[in-house]
Design an enzyme around this catalytic site. Structure first.
Site, short mmCIF file in Angstrom:
data_model
loop_
_atom_site.label_atom_id
_atom_site.label_comp_id
_atom_site.label_asym_id
_atom_site.label_seq_id
_atom_site.Cartn_x
_atom_site.Cartn_y
_atom_site.Cartn_z
CB VAL A 56 -5.04 6.00 -7.75
CG1 VAL A 56 -5.74 6.38 -6.55
CG2 VAL A 56 -5.66 5.03 -8.76
CB CYS A 57 -3.16 9.66 -5.35
SG CYS A 57 -2.96 10.83 -3.87
CB THR A 58 1.19 11.68 -5.99
OG1 THR A 58 1.22 10.56 -4.91
CG2 THR A 58 0.66 12.99 -5.15
N GLY A 59 0.25 9.00 -8.25
CA GLY A 59 0.73 8.21 -9.35
C GLY A 59 1.01 8.88 -10.63
CB THR A 118 -2.40 14.64 -9.33
OG1 THR A 118 -1.83 13.65 -8.53
CG2 THR A 118 -1.83 15.98 -9.14
#
Length: 330
Positions: free
Chosen positions: A104-107, A124
């Site tokens: 999720v996102c910058t994961g 991302t």
């Protein structure tokens, strides 16, 4: 009933909604009698972590004791910018094992650092796409969609896009009715398709510096059904067509035609989602002219025809969704 385990990786500096949003989706789905997700969180050593907003999260266990889940989910946040090398090493070793690997996102930055994204198409948060593409050239970064599925790998854009992705995974596991009912209960009335853009046209395009071009941008947004040809727009800006097209692209970052296409698609989507108007009327109001022209635009941009889009995402569904209120606990 098949139980699917979901393990969420915790670390200092994560974004709390990247964790709680997807977990609420899976927990909501588990209120159906025929659905079961085993939800666990784990940090490197099992110690509590502090999120970027100051919220402290207490994991269920350490990563060493977590075992191999069906779905491994890695959230984003400030902590992905300078991650603990031991966490990256753990993801490098254990990332290939789960049936689904999710960020999720910058994961996605953590998974890329662990070599899990090489050769894959991913997304991302829009603000991190250039960084991800530059630092990991073996990764195919698509900055447009809110989430991307590539085999066992699923990546999403920022924050609330993690909820959209989790709903898509629930739909994959247990069907559309379960996913849409969970979405309605969470007051996420319209579950967005993965290939929907992270931005509206107005946000994707920069605001023009010069007043005549800004006025044209506003006119396009407010009048998608009008003549929006380059000649017509150039006349409104009191510029030659050639000068207008060049200046518009320079100042907004996209051609007039692409901007018009995005505005019209958004208008048509909103009308399909929020009204019961017929497709023919919506196609005219959105500037497509004919239902067939609108159908071609939807298939090209979203991968579904307008009728199917309305069936999936309308806030005025033709049929009643399953009632899970009797399974809810408060």
């Amino acid at each position: 009933m098949k139980q699917r385990s979901v393990l969420v990786v915790l670390f200092d500096g994560l974004q709390s909604l990247d964790v709680t949003g997807p977990l609420e989706v899976f927990a909501g789905a588990s209120r159906f009698p025929e659905v079961s997700y085993e939800l666990r969180t784990a940090s490197l050593n099992g110690a509590p972590v502090r999120s970027s907003c100051g919220l402290t999260l207490v994991p269920d266990c350490s990563l060493a004791d977590a075992g191999t889940p069906h779905t491994l989910l890695v959230p984003g946040g400030q902590g992905t910018r300078d991650p603990d090398p031991a966490l990256v090493d753990w993801l490098r070793v254990h990332g290939p094992s789960p049936e689904r690997l999710v960020s999720v996102c910058t994961g996605a930055l953590l998974l890329a650092a662990a070599g899990q994204l090489d050769g894959h198409r991913v997304t991302t948060h829009w603000n991190a796409c250039d960084h991800l593409a530059r630092t990991h050239p073996a990764v195919e970064v698509d900055p447009e969609p809110i989430f991307v599925r590539d085999g066992r790998l699923a990546t999403s854009a920022g924050v609330t896009a993690g909820i959209d992705l989790a709903l898509a995974l629930v739909e994959e596991d247990h069907g559309r009715d379960v996913a849409l009912t969970v979405a309605r209960h969470m007051v996420v009335f319209l579950r967005r398709p993965g290939n929907q853009s992270q931005f509206s046209a107005q946000l994707t395009a920069q605001t023009a510096r010069r007043e005549p071009l800004r006025e044209v941008q506003h006119w396009i947004t407010e009048h998608p059904g009008e003549d929006l040809s380059v000649d017509a727009l150039a006349a409104r800006a009191r510029l030659s067509p050639r000068h207008f097209a060049r200046a518009f692209q320079t100042e907004t970052g996209m051609t007039p035609g692409r901007y018009v296409d995005r505005v019209r698609l958004e208008q048509a989507r909103r009308l399909l989602e929020d009204t019961t108007d017929g497709v023919a009327g919506i196609s005219r109001a959105s500037g497509y002219g004919t239902p067939e022209a609108m159908r071609r635009a939807f298939v090209k941009a979203l991968g579904v025809a307008p009728a199917e889009y309305r069936r999936r995402f309308s806030s005025h569904p033709a049929g009643e969704a399953p009632d899970i209120t009797k399974h809810l606990t408060h």
